[in-house]
Scaffold this motif. Sequence first.
Motif, PDB file in Angstrom:
ATOM      1  N   GLN A  26      88.056 -87.523 -11.694  1.00  0.00           N
ATOM      2  CA  GLN A  26      87.256 -88.747 -11.537  1.00  0.00           C
ATOM      3  C   GLN A  26      87.209 -89.579 -12.812  1.00  0.00           C
ATOM      4  N   ASP A  61      82.717 -92.895  -9.171  1.00  0.00           N
ATOM      5  CA  ASP A  61      81.681 -92.027  -8.583  1.00  0.00           C
ATOM      6  C   ASP A  61      82.174 -91.251  -7.378  1.00  0.00           C
ATOM      7  N   ALA A  62      83.185 -91.791  -6.676  1.00  0.00           N
ATOM      8  CA  ALA A  62      83.572 -91.170  -5.403  1.00  0.00           C
ATOM      9  C   ALA A  62      85.063 -91.413  -5.173  1.00  0.00           C
ATOM     10  N   SER A  75      74.390 -87.912 -11.954  1.00  0.00           N
ATOM     11  CA  SER A  75      75.348 -86.796 -11.992  1.00  0.00           C
ATOM     12  C   SER A  75      75.364 -86.170 -13.385  1.00  0.00           C
ATOM     13  N   TYR A 212      74.806 -98.640  -3.840  1.00  0.00           N
ATOM     14  CA  TYR A 212      73.788 -97.847  -4.549  1.00  0.00           C
ATOM     15  C   TYR A 212      72.537 -98.671  -4.785  1.00  0.00           C
ATOM     16  N   SER A 322      77.335 -88.487   3.282  1.00  0.00           N
ATOM     17  CA  SER A 322      77.534 -87.518   2.190  1.00  0.00           C
ATOM     18  C   SER A 322      76.460 -86.437   2.203  1.00  0.00           C
ATOM     19  N   GLN A 325      75.378 -83.578  -0.400  1.00  0.00           N
ATOM     20  CA  GLN A 325      74.621 -83.881  -1.619  1.00  0.00           C
ATOM     21  C   GLN A 325      73.196 -83.332  -1.533  1.00  0.00           C
ATOM     22  N   HIS A 395      89.863 -90.569  -0.627  1.00  0.00           N
ATOM     23  CA  HIS A 395      89.945 -90.696  -2.084  1.00  0.00           C
ATOM     24  C   HIS A 395      91.276 -91.360  -2.414  1.00  0.00           C
ATOM     25  N   GLU A 454      84.469 -88.024   2.080  1.00  0.00           N
ATOM     26  CA  GLU A 454      84.541 -88.537   0.705  1.00  0.00           C
ATOM     27  C   GLU A 454      83.799 -87.610  -0.255  1.00  0.00           C
ATOM     28  N   THR A 456      81.968 -86.886  -3.998  1.00  0.00           N
ATOM     29  CA  THR A 456      81.219 -87.683  -4.977  1.00  0.00           C
ATOM     30  C   THR A 456      80.832 -86.807  -6.165  1.00  0.00           C
ATOM     31  N   THR A 457      80.607 -87.441  -7.301  1.00  0.00           N
ATOM     32  CA  THR A 457      80.186 -86.693  -8.492  1.00  0.00           C
ATOM     33  C   THR A 457      78.814 -86.058  -8.283  1.00  0.00           C
ATOM     34  N   TYR A 458      77.951 -86.710  -7.498  1.00  0.00           N
ATOM     35  CA  TYR A 458      76.582 -86.192  -7.357  1.00  0.00           C
ATOM     36  C   TYR A 458      76.469 -85.119  -6.281  1.00  0.00           C
TER      37      TYR A 458
END
Length: 475
Positions: A26, A61-62, A75, A212, A322, A325, A395, A454, A456-458
């Motif tokens: 990422q 981020d994703a 994150s 966001y 997502s 998460q 991605h 997808e 994501t970092t979080y």
Amino acid sequence: MVMVMKVASHDYGDALSKSILFFEGQRSGKLPPLQRMTWRKDSALRDGFEIGVDLVGGYYDAGDNVKFNFPMAFSTTMLAWSVLEFGIFMGSDLSHSLDAIRWATDYFLKATSIPGIVFAQVGEPYGDHECWERPEDMDTPRTPYAVSKQFPGSEVSAEIAAALAASSMAFRAIDVGYSARLLTRARMVFDFADTYRGSYNDSLGPWVCPFYCDYSGYQDELIWGAAWLFKATREPKYGNYVVENIHILGNSIGYAEFGWDTKHAGINVLVSKQLVIMMNGNSNSEPFVANADKFVCSVLPESPTISVSYSPGGLLFKSGGSNIQHATALSFLLIVYARNLSLGNRVIHCGKVVATPARLIQVARGQVDYILGSNPLNMSYMVGYGKKFPQRIHHRGSSLPSIDQHPGGIGCNGGSTYFSSNNPNPNLLIGAVVGGPDIMDSYSDSRADYAHSEPTTYINAPLVGLLAYFKSLSN
């Protein structure tokens, strides 16, 4: 009753290594010589240059190529918290975890280098989302968006302050100078967030929403930022800030709300231990402990006050995309709080249900095991872990041939054939955890189904800590 599939124990150490490696996939900016995810190359090397500011670095981020600093900061906070709680169990992966944190904090030092201005985003999101192209080929506008005294953004600024404060603690033992620099900047950015209050939705809404948008208000980030500064500095002014402002969050404070947008449950779990220690059982600590207990009761499957759902196979669910998460972030809090309870020799009462620390750990482990393959599809939702995992993740970089395989540029529309192809992605984004199955445990493995496919970092950041903890139990 929730059924959890029983399979042989997972290799948490292998999953831990991969969950951290994902962050290398990422990375934005100039990649280091020791980059291990080698199909990725340098990208976005001129971010910020059009306005005379160096904003190179940080993370996508994703599955897109925008740098959204609000979720990126969350994150980072969670990676730092993972190291603070569980770094002792990470072994050789600790240095990689610190590298992952530093990749973000170096960027946040740049994004906060001008007093009175905090950069909130780099990249025009609608243009970016219209193009299916590798980050290395990006030709969409890399517009920087900032908040300021006139156009405040307390949530993004305070979350960056939290990330810097938490990270300063992670680096304290190995790089005292860098740690001090992060903490100094955290104080400055928090003061800015608190002095010039307002949501970045109001000034940057056309670019940060709906991606966001801040739906929960900025007060929780201010309290969260103060809580991290209190943990990092032990200064009473930050502890008092938390105590004096917690009432603003109202009755929802005890429920299962924790993620890039809402910090409620995280504040209570973080602060309950700190304040109990600092205040020697002073009544100021009571609402935090009571609210952290309520959070646990809102998550446990057998609790009469549960506020989340579980799939038939046992995955925790909340509304929105997502979904995993929520499983990773809430499970992280369960483990941290279980350890706090053990220290205090305490259990939680959810009506007539008694929740022991061991039960909290069992629930969290069920979530981690589900993600790693103990589910009705016997499928791991982490790319590269186990025999069966998602092949067509949403991605861009993963789904397009790498520069090594296809040195010529692939333009904005050139990627659409790869997007719509049914072939597996050519590049493995090892360690990426996708949004996951639907509430009936089914998964379509389709790039177009971004809510489920997808990464994501979080999703990954809290999982790093969880995997380190379960690795320690299985050794």
